[in-house]
Design an enzyme around this catalytic site. Structure first.
Site, mmCIF file in Angstrom:
data_model
loop_
_atom_site.group_PDB
_atom_site.id
_atom_site.type_symbol
_atom_site.label_atom_id
_atom_site.label_comp_id
_atom_site.label_asym_id
_atom_site.label_seq_id
_atom_site.Cartn_x
_atom_site.Cartn_y
_atom_site.Cartn_z
ATOM 1 N N TYR A 1 0.817 -1.214 0.000
ATOM 2 C CA TYR A 1 0.000 0.000 0.000
ATOM 3 C C TYR A 1 0.851 1.265 0.000
ATOM 4 O O TYR A 1 0.414 2.310 -0.442
ATOM 5 C CB TYR A 1 -0.931 0.007 1.222
ATOM 6 C CG TYR A 1 -2.088 -0.951 1.075
ATOM 7 C CD1 TYR A 1 -3.302 -0.528 0.566
ATOM 8 C CD2 TYR A 1 -1.949 -2.291 1.434
ATOM 9 C CE1 TYR A 1 -4.357 -1.405 0.416
ATOM 10 C CE2 TYR A 1 -2.997 -3.176 1.294
ATOM 11 C CZ TYR A 1 -4.205 -2.729 0.783
ATOM 12 O OH TYR A 1 -5.240 -3.606 0.631
ATOM 13 N N VAL B 1 8.714 -2.522 3.608
ATOM 14 C CA VAL B 1 8.120 -3.827 3.935
ATOM 15 C C VAL B 1 7.204 -3.675 5.153
ATOM 16 O O VAL B 1 7.231 -2.650 5.844
ATOM 17 C CB VAL B 1 9.214 -4.881 4.234
ATOM 18 C CG1 VAL B 1 10.091 -5.095 3.008
ATOM 19 C CG2 VAL B 1 10.062 -4.474 5.430
ATOM 20 N N THR C 1 2.893 -6.271 14.275
ATOM 21 C CA THR C 1 3.037 -6.503 15.714
ATOM 22 C C THR C 1 3.498 -7.947 15.915
ATOM 23 O O THR C 1 2.993 -8.864 15.256
ATOM 24 C CB THR C 1 1.673 -6.283 16.407
ATOM 25 O OG1 THR C 1 1.195 -4.993 16.038
ATOM 26 C CG2 THR C 1 1.795 -6.379 17.914
ATOM 27 N N LEU D 1 1.011 9.060 4.172
ATOM 28 C CA LEU D 1 -0.213 8.949 3.351
ATOM 29 C C LEU D 1 -1.290 8.190 4.112
ATOM 30 O O LEU D 1 -0.994 7.332 4.951
ATOM 31 C CB LEU D 1 0.079 8.252 2.022
ATOM 32 C CG LEU D 1 0.415 6.759 1.998
ATOM 33 C CD1 LEU D 1 -0.814 5.862 2.066
ATOM 34 C CD2 LEU D 1 1.180 6.431 0.746
ATOM 35 N N GLU E 1 -4.799 5.841 3.420
ATOM 36 C CA GLU E 1 -5.434 5.099 2.340
ATOM 37 C C GLU E 1 -6.722 5.795 1.924
ATOM 38 O O GLU E 1 -7.398 6.410 2.736
ATOM 39 C CB GLU E 1 -5.663 3.655 2.776
ATOM 40 C CG GLU E 1 -4.335 2.922 2.836
ATOM 41 C CD GLU E 1 -4.463 1.515 3.387
ATOM 42 O OE1 GLU E 1 -5.498 0.872 3.170
ATOM 43 O OE2 GLU E 1 -3.508 1.084 4.046
ATOM 44 N N CYS F 1 -2.241 0.508 10.760
ATOM 45 C CA CYS F 1 -1.157 1.196 11.471
ATOM 46 C C CYS F 1 -1.474 1.788 12.837
ATOM 47 O O CYS F 1 -0.616 1.737 13.711
ATOM 48 C CB CYS F 1 -0.559 2.252 10.568
ATOM 49 S SG CYS F 1 0.226 1.491 9.145
HETATM 50 P P1 NAD Z 1 2.057 -4.222 2.855
HETATM 51 O O1 NAD Z 1 1.930 -5.452 3.645
HETATM 52 O O2 NAD Z 1 0.932 -3.782 1.973
HETATM 53 O O3 NAD Z 1 3.353 -4.327 1.907
HETATM 54 C C1 NAD Z 1 4.560 -4.816 2.351
HETATM 55 C C2 NAD Z 1 5.151 -5.672 1.227
HETATM 56 O O4 NAD Z 1 6.492 -6.003 1.561
HETATM 57 C C3 NAD Z 1 4.422 -7.000 1.011
HETATM 58 O O5 NAD Z 1 3.944 -7.065 -0.322
HETATM 59 C C4 NAD Z 1 5.501 -8.069 1.281
HETATM 60 O O6 NAD Z 1 5.405 -9.190 0.426
HETATM 61 C C5 NAD Z 1 6.766 -7.289 0.993
HETATM 62 N N1 NAD Z 1 7.958 -7.845 1.620
HETATM 63 C C6 NAD Z 1 8.154 -8.237 2.912
HETATM 64 N N2 NAD Z 1 9.423 -8.668 3.069
HETATM 65 C C7 NAD Z 1 10.043 -8.543 1.864
HETATM 66 C C8 NAD Z 1 11.356 -8.809 1.378
HETATM 67 N N3 NAD Z 1 12.326 -9.271 2.184
HETATM 68 N N4 NAD Z 1 11.634 -8.578 0.079
HETATM 69 C C9 NAD Z 1 10.683 -8.095 -0.757
HETATM 70 N N5 NAD Z 1 9.425 -7.816 -0.362
HETATM 71 C C10 NAD Z 1 9.112 -8.028 0.933
HETATM 72 O O7 NAD Z 1 2.423 -3.051 3.873
HETATM 73 P P2 NAD Z 1 2.142 -1.482 3.712
HETATM 74 O O8 NAD Z 1 0.755 -1.153 4.113
HETATM 75 O O9 NAD Z 1 2.642 -1.024 2.389
HETATM 76 O O10 NAD Z 1 3.070 -0.921 4.868
HETATM 77 C C11 NAD Z 1 4.476 -0.962 4.752
HETATM 78 C C12 NAD Z 1 5.061 -0.121 5.865
HETATM 79 O O11 NAD Z 1 4.632 1.247 5.721
HETATM 80 C C13 NAD Z 1 4.651 -0.530 7.279
HETATM 81 O O12 NAD Z 1 5.732 -0.320 8.133
HETATM 82 C C14 NAD Z 1 3.531 0.442 7.618
HETATM 83 O O13 NAD Z 1 3.448 0.659 9.010
HETATM 84 C C15 NAD Z 1 3.979 1.695 6.921
HETATM 85 N N6 NAD Z 1 2.899 2.619 6.517
HETATM 86 C C16 NAD Z 1 1.744 2.139 5.976
HETATM 87 C C17 NAD Z 1 0.756 3.017 5.555
HETATM 88 C C18 NAD Z 1 -0.534 2.527 4.957
HETATM 89 O O14 NAD Z 1 -1.413 3.345 4.733
HETATM 90 N N7 NAD Z 1 -0.712 1.255 4.682
HETATM 91 C C19 NAD Z 1 0.969 4.400 5.638
HETATM 92 C C20 NAD Z 1 2.177 4.862 6.178
HETATM 93 C C21 NAD Z 1 3.134 3.953 6.604
HETATM 94 C C1 UGA Z 2 -3.368 6.738 8.993
HETATM 95 C C2 UGA Z 2 -2.852 8.186 9.051
HETATM 96 O O1 UGA Z 2 -3.936 9.078 8.797
HETATM 97 C C3 UGA Z 2 -1.760 8.405 8.015
HETATM 98 O O2 UGA Z 2 -1.219 9.719 8.137
HETATM 99 C C4 UGA Z 2 -0.632 7.377 8.231
HETATM 100 O O3 UGA Z 2 0.365 7.506 7.245
HETATM 101 C C5 UGA Z 2 -1.234 5.969 8.161
HETATM 102 O O4 UGA Z 2 -2.282 5.848 9.161
HETATM 103 C C6 UGA Z 2 -0.242 4.897 8.456
HETATM 104 O O5 UGA Z 2 0.765 5.129 9.072
HETATM 105 O O6 UGA Z 2 -0.587 3.788 8.052
HETATM 106 P P1 UGA Z 2 -5.054 5.392 7.449
HETATM 107 O O7 UGA Z 2 -4.994 4.386 8.530
HETATM 108 O O8 UGA Z 2 -4.831 4.951 6.066
HETATM 109 O O9 UGA Z 2 -3.979 6.562 7.726
HETATM 110 O O10 UGA Z 2 -6.473 6.119 7.486
HETATM 111 P P2 UGA Z 2 -7.116 7.250 8.412
HETATM 112 O O11 UGA Z 2 -7.835 8.186 7.539
HETATM 113 O O12 UGA Z 2 -6.160 7.840 9.356
HETATM 114 O O13 UGA Z 2 -8.211 6.418 9.211
HETATM 115 C C7 UGA Z 2 -7.840 5.474 10.201
HETATM 116 C C8 UGA Z 2 -9.081 4.983 10.919
HETATM 117 O O14 UGA Z 2 -9.626 6.022 11.738
HETATM 118 C C9 UGA Z 2 -10.207 4.558 9.978
HETATM 119 O O15 UGA Z 2 -10.825 3.408 10.467
HETATM 120 C C10 UGA Z 2 -11.150 5.746 10.013
HETATM 121 O O16 UGA Z 2 -12.469 5.401 9.702
HETATM 122 C C11 UGA Z 2 -11.008 6.176 11.455
HETATM 123 N N1 UGA Z 2 -11.364 7.592 11.691
HETATM 124 C C12 UGA Z 2 -10.689 8.591 11.078
HETATM 125 C C13 UGA Z 2 -12.378 7.880 12.594
HETATM 126 O O17 UGA Z 2 -12.995 6.976 13.177
HETATM 127 N N2 UGA Z 2 -12.694 9.190 12.829
HETATM 128 C C14 UGA Z 2 -12.039 10.220 12.222
HETATM 129 O O18 UGA Z 2 -12.383 11.397 12.493
HETATM 130 C C15 UGA Z 2 -11.007 9.911 11.323
#
Ligand code: NAD
Ligand code: UGA
Length: 483
Positions: free
Chosen positions: A16, A91, A95, A166, A168, A279
């Site tokens: 993502y 990656v 937890t 970012l 989602e 997250c």
């Molecule tokens: P994700 O699970 O969608 O993607 C991680 C990918 O890494 C997987 O496709 C997995 O197969 C791959 N991977 C794992 N080990 C690997 C390796 N050794 N070589 C190659 N590929 C490998 O996770 P995500 O949601 O993209 O989150 C990634 C990180 O970013 C996490 O630490 C998360 O906390 C952080 N983050 C996520 C969001 C979000 O909105 N999802 C936003 C900000 C930060």
């Molecule tokens: C959140 C943060 O907003 C991002 O800045 C961060 O990068 C990301 O986590 C991450 O580290 O993964 P995300 O989880 O994608 O982003 O979505 P949010 O919009 O933050 O919503 C999180 C949860 O809170 C959702 O279930 C949403 O419905 C809920 N929410 C959000 C509420 O219940 N009330 C609100 O007012 C806002």
């Protein structure tokens, strides 16, 4: 030519974060080759196809514009890591499920695996960028893994922390117009040079005053703190939603009133059935664990209450549904509207729908689930998976028999509601607002209930149709008070 020039970027992790963030870099920097790598072949195949592996508004346009030009998705880690001058590591950092710190600490297995992979194939010096969210001080450990595993003594690694903010559903606009880009690096000449190089990449489209440069530990900790504070706002307003129901106050009015204070601001004050997503919970637990590890138990306890309040809110919602329906849901069909953790994403990681459905199933309900973006198989997996098992590359694939028997995934909201005693709105999808609820009411068992866990429906209109309505944090319907 600037000394900051970066020719090739590789990113480990096509999830993502890795997929969208690299697609935006490639779009904005046509002269840099960007290759996104993953061990998951299916995921890479999907990134190279017409149906991308994740649903995100605006993502297709960005990927289709840059893919094949300077954006590539591949499993060939040796070639592309070897050639890249900057490597992002994005990656998963789930937890821990077992061992020391289980249920709290971050599992850095995937991160360490990525670092070992980089060390093994590097024949030239690299900047390694932490994009994943990691515990503060991870860069120190990663530097040790990289330097001790690289056979060529001339190869140097400079580690930067560049956490991603970012959300989602809005990922593309967040990446295109970020509030800030945060880059942490070592306070040494080589550290500063690396910072400048990464800054040069972002400066292609991000204004200078939005690119912040800090030391490594501040950048790592700022990411955990940002998520903890956003989640804290939601838990705070959710706590007040319970008090509103007990007193006759209306949580939307309270949120609006406090949000107008410019010191507080209006965002993240929407009461809900609970926050979800991959997250918030993970990062707060991780923050708590880091605090505990350095002897700050009181600080850890303080942040833990944000997660505890979120669990309470989900449980409170389940109890409202059961008590409202005469203290029994056994054998009753309940329509679940929305399974994703928020609208405009198909992501179900830590979605409150999992805990709500499990709570209702435990009391004998039959759940019919409709979500416009979540595949039925995903719902069954999520409802069967042990806590924290979902955030692993190959996830949890087994669905338990009783889940298969008691849960039905339905492809449209009207058949979902038909024959149900209640509708529970768990995701705030816009399409739920425009449905024909009078038509649904006619097909439901009476009394027909709506439990709006997102406060998105027109409650007065529903009451006029004949529904008994529970709206989270709003004055209670007399029917429910008596129940
Ligand atoms: P994700 O699970 O969608 O993607 C991680 C990918 O890494 C997987 O496709 C997995 O197969 C791959 N991977 C794992 N080990 C690997 C390796 N050794 N070589 C190659 N590929 C490998 O996770 P995500 O949601 O993209 O989150 C990634 C990180 O970013 C996490 O630490 C998360 O906390 C952080 N983050 C996520 C969001 C979000 O909105 N999802 C936003 C900000 C930060
Ligand atoms: C959140 C943060 O907003 C991002 O800045 C961060 O990068 C990301 O986590 C991450 O580290 O993964 P995300 O989880 O994608 O982003 O979505 P949010 O919009 O933050 O919503 C999180 C949860 O809170 C959702 O279930 C949403 O419905 C809920 N929410 C959000 C509420 O219940 N009330 C609100 O007012 C806002």
């Amino acid at each position: 030519m600037s000394t900051n020039t970066v020719k090739k970027i590789a990113c480990i992790g096509a999830g993502y974060v890795g997929g969208p963030s690299m697609a935006v870099i490639a779009l904005q920097c046509p002269n840099i080759e960007v290759v996104v790598l993953d061990i998951n072949e299916e995921r890479i195949k999907a990134w190279n196809s017409d149906k991308l592996p994740i649903y995100e508004p605006g993502l297709e346009e960005v990927v289709f514009a840059a893919r094949g030009r300077n954006l590539f998705f591949s499993t060939d880690t040796t070639k592309h890591l070897g050639e890249a001058d900057v490597i992002f590591v994005s990656v998963n950092t789930p937890t821990k499920m077992s061992g020391i710190g289980a249920g709290r600490a971050a599992d850095l297995t995937y991160w360490e695996g990525a670092a070992r992979m980089i060390a093994a194939v590097s024949k030239s010096s690299k900047i390694v960028v932490e994009k994943s969210t990691v515990p503060v001080k991870t860069a120190e450990a990663i530097a040790k893994v990289l330097t001790r595993n690289c056979v060529d003594p001339n190869v140097k690694f400079e580690i930067l922390s560049n956490p991603e903010f970012l959300a989602e559903g809005t990922a593309i606009s967040d990446l295109t117009k970020p509030d800030r880009v945060l880059i942490g690096g070592q306070e040494t000449p080589t550290g500063r040079a690396a910072l400048e190089k990464l800054k040069w990449v972002y400066a292609h489209w991000v204004p200078d005053n939005r690119i912040l440069m800090t030391n490594l530990w501040s950048a790592e900790l700022a990411k955990l703190t940002a998520n903890a504070m956003l989640a804290q706002r939601i838990s705070s307003v959710n706590a007040i939603s319970a008090l509103c129901e007990a007193t006759g106050a209306d949580v939307s009015q309270v949120s609006y009133a406090i949000g107008m204070d410019s010191r507080i601001g209006p965002k993240f004050l929407q009461a809900s059935v609970g926050f979800g997503g991959s997250c918030f919970q993970k990062d707060i637990l991780n923050l708590c664990y880091v605090c505990e590890s350095v002897g700050l138990k009181e600080v850890s306890d303080y942040w833990y209450t944000v997660v505890a309040m979120n669990d309470y809110q989900k449980q409170r919602f389940v109890e409202r549904v059961i008590s409202g329906m005469f203290n029994t849901v056994a054998g009753k069909r309940i329509a679940i509207f929305g399974f994703a953790f928020k609208k405009d994403t198909g992501d179900t990681r830590e979605t409150p729908a999992i805990d709500v459905c499990r709570g209702l199933l435990a009391d004998g309900a039959k759940c019919a689930v409709y979500d416009p973006q979540v595949a039925p198989i995903q719902m069954f997996r999520d409802l069967s998976a042990p806590k924290y098992a979902w955030d692993r590359p190959h996830g949890w694939t087994k669905s338990e028999n009783h889940i298969m028997e008691s849960v039905q995934a339905v492809s449209d909201p009207y058949s979902c509601a038909a024959g149900s005693h209640a509708i529970c709105v768990l995701t705030e999808w816009d399409e739920f607002k425009g449905l024909d609820y009078a038509k649904m009411y006619d097909s439901m068992v009476k009394p027909a209930f709506v439990f709006d866990g997102r406060n998105i429906l027109d409650h007065d209109a529903l009451r006029k149709i004949g529904f008994v309505v529970y709206a989270l944090g709003k004055p209670l319907d007399p029917f429910l008070v008596r129940g």
